[in-house]
Design an enzyme around this catalytic site. Structure first.
Site, PDB file in Angstrom:
ATOM      1  N   ASP A 187       0.553  -1.363  -0.272  1.00  0.00           N
ATOM      2  CA  ASP A 187       0.170  -0.244   0.004  1.00  0.00           C
ATOM      3  C   ASP A 187       0.865   1.114   0.108  1.00  0.00           C
ATOM      4  O   ASP A 187       2.227   1.427   0.517  1.00  0.00           O
ATOM      5  CB  ASP A 187      -0.965  -0.004   1.083  1.00  0.00           C
ATOM      6  CG  ASP A 187      -0.014  -0.641   2.566  1.00  0.00           C
ATOM      7  OD1 ASP A 187       0.740  -0.008   2.582  1.00  0.00           O
ATOM      8  OD2 ASP A 187      -0.871  -0.944   3.396  1.00  0.00           O
ATOM      9  N   ASN A 226      -7.882  -2.733  14.348  1.00  0.00           N
ATOM     10  CA  ASN A 226      -8.600  -3.231  13.703  1.00  0.00           C
ATOM     11  C   ASN A 226      -8.940  -4.331  13.192  1.00  0.00           C
ATOM     12  O   ASN A 226     -10.046  -4.487  12.719  1.00  0.00           O
ATOM     13  CB  ASN A 226      -9.744  -2.036  13.422  1.00  0.00           C
ATOM     14  CG  ASN A 226      -9.186  -1.576  11.971  1.00  0.00           C
ATOM     15  OD1 ASN A 226      -8.447  -2.164  11.457  1.00  0.00           O
ATOM     16  ND2 ASN A 226      -9.568  -0.162  11.609  1.00  0.00           N
ATOM     17  N   HIS A 280      -7.024  -4.433  10.359  1.00  0.00           N
ATOM     18  CA  HIS A 280      -7.590  -4.070   8.523  1.00  0.00           C
ATOM     19  C   HIS A 280      -6.012  -5.404   8.396  1.00  0.00           C
ATOM     20  O   HIS A 280      -4.560  -4.862   8.849  1.00  0.00           O
ATOM     21  CB  HIS A 280      -7.316  -3.174   8.629  1.00  0.00           C
ATOM     22  CG  HIS A 280      -5.790  -2.473   8.600  1.00  0.00           C
ATOM     23  ND1 HIS A 280      -5.654  -0.735   9.296  1.00  0.00           N
ATOM     24  CD2 HIS A 280      -4.623  -2.633   8.848  1.00  0.00           C
ATOM     25  CE1 HIS A 280      -4.840  -0.267   9.378  1.00  0.00           C
ATOM     26  NE2 HIS A 280      -3.835  -1.237   9.041  1.00  0.00           N
ATOM     27  N   GLU A 331     -10.299  -1.990   5.439  1.00  0.00           N
ATOM     28  CA  GLU A 331     -10.620  -1.456   6.397  1.00  0.00           C
ATOM     29  C   GLU A 331     -11.781  -2.108   7.315  1.00  0.00           C
ATOM     30  O   GLU A 331     -12.437  -2.848   5.994  1.00  0.00           O
ATOM     31  CB  GLU A 331     -10.786   0.060   7.069  1.00  0.00           C
ATOM     32  CG  GLU A 331     -10.013   1.091   6.271  1.00  0.00           C
ATOM     33  CD  GLU A 331      -8.800   0.856   7.548  1.00  0.00           C
ATOM     34  OE1 GLU A 331      -8.533   0.048   8.627  1.00  0.00           O
ATOM     35  OE2 GLU A 331      -8.186   1.787   7.893  1.00  0.00           O
TER      36      GLU A 331
HETATM   37  C1  GLP Z   1      -0.225   0.404   8.490  1.00  0.00           C
HETATM   38  C2  GLP Z   1      -0.080  -0.615   7.370  1.00  0.00           C
HETATM   39  C3  GLP Z   1      -0.518  -2.085   7.785  1.00  0.00           C
HETATM   40  C4  GLP Z   1       0.520  -2.468   8.811  1.00  0.00           C
HETATM   41  C5  GLP Z   1      -0.255  -1.706   9.678  1.00  0.00           C
HETATM   42  C6  GLP Z   1      -0.086  -1.961  11.895  1.00  0.00           C
HETATM   43  O1  GLP Z   1      -1.297   0.809   8.432  1.00  0.00           O
HETATM   44  N1  GLP Z   1      -1.351  -0.058   6.104  1.00  0.00           N
HETATM   45  O2  GLP Z   1       0.267  -2.511   6.367  1.00  0.00           O
HETATM   46  O3  GLP Z   1       0.082  -3.424   8.909  1.00  0.00           O
HETATM   47  O4  GLP Z   1      -0.659  -0.585   9.753  1.00  0.00           O
HETATM   48  O5  GLP Z   1       1.150  -1.805  11.711  1.00  0.00           O
HETATM   49  P1  GLP Z   1       2.153  -1.105  12.820  1.00  0.00           P
HETATM   50  O6  GLP Z   1       2.852  -2.778  12.500  1.00  0.00           O
HETATM   51  O7  GLP Z   1       2.854  -0.254  12.951  1.00  0.00           O
HETATM   52  O8  GLP Z   1       1.249  -1.398  14.013  1.00  0.00           O
END
Ligand code: GLP
Length: 229
Positions: free
Chosen positions: A55, A123, A125, A130
């Site tokens: 992404d 959440n 995702h 989402e």
């Molecule tokens: C972000 C990314 C995800 C990631 C998630 C967790 O928003 N788009 O691909 O897995 O949130 O992030 P973190 O590892 O910083 O908790």
């Protein structure tokens, strides 16, 4: 992170042309640190590997300090012998329809990624898919929800600077991967992981539960999270 790095490195040793599906986020940083260490110790050759990222925020260019292109360069690509031309992080400042086609060509051209690294949002995702009534099967522009904007605001100087939209691979793109590793650290991810591990339901309200439809998923959690399960 070491375990995830070992799995990714073994995929590359088996197939030097592998297409790696990569993730950003705080959780994945440690994984890249260990792959870089393997490279520096002469144990892995990434010169023929191709990569695609999950992404990118909409509206910020690859030179923005919080862009996922910059994250990937800083944490991984600049420290190994990967050919940057073979690394793809979605570009969200130009022709989006063209980018969506590019993504389809990269993924379908390889019959899915050879391995997909995933983090997970609080959440549930995955990528930026989402929770909702419906999830996208393929790459599209998506709205970020409040919780994600709040969680990711830690990387920006204030919450208003966090983009509200992103380009994200879809759930179908992720499920096409031959092998998936999901990492989740910290007690705040417990609800998402409980829904994934402790019942047999799939729900678009907790997107990571869609991974139950795949037959090669490794889930790696830490002690703080396991204590909550
Ligand atoms: C972000 C990314 C995800 C990631 C998630 C967790 O928003 N788009 O691909 O897995 O949130 O992030 P973190 O590892 O910083 O908790």
């Amino acid at each position: 992170c070491k375990k995830a790095s070992d799995i990714i490195c073994s995929v590359v040793r088996d197939n030097k042309n592998a297409l790696l599906g990569l993730a950003t986020g705080g959780t994945a940083e440690g994984v890249y640190k260990y792959i870089v260490e393997e490279f520096k110790n002469g144990k892995i050759d990434l010169s023929n590997v191709k990569t695609i990222n999950l992404d990118e925020y909409v509206g910020i260019g690859g030179d923005h300090p919080q862009s996922y292109r910059r994250y990937m360069d800083d944490h991984f690509f600049n420290h190994v012998n990967i050919n940057k031309e073979n690394t793809y992080v979605p570009i969200t400042t130009g022709d989006i329809d063209r980018e969506l086609l590019n993504i389809k060509e990269i993924i379908d051209g390889n019959g899915g990624t050879d391995i997909q690294l995933l983090g997970v949002g609080r959440n549930g995702h995955i990528a930026f898919n989402e929770p909702g009534e419906r999830l996208n099967a393929s790459a599209s522009i998506v709205d970020l929800n409040e919780d994600t904007i709040r969680a990711n605001s830690r990387y920006f100087s204030n919450i208003d600077e966090v983009p509200k939209k992103a380009l994200s691979l879809g759930i179908g793109d992720i499920l096409k991967s031959k092998k998936i590793i999901l990492l989740a650290f910290g007690s705040e991810k417990a609800n998402a992981i409980r829904e994934l591990l402790s019942n047999d339901f799939i729900t678009t309200k907790v997107p990571c539960t869609l991974l139950k439809a795949h037959n090669d998923v490794t889930i790696i959690i830490d002690e703080a999270l396991s204590e909550k399960l």
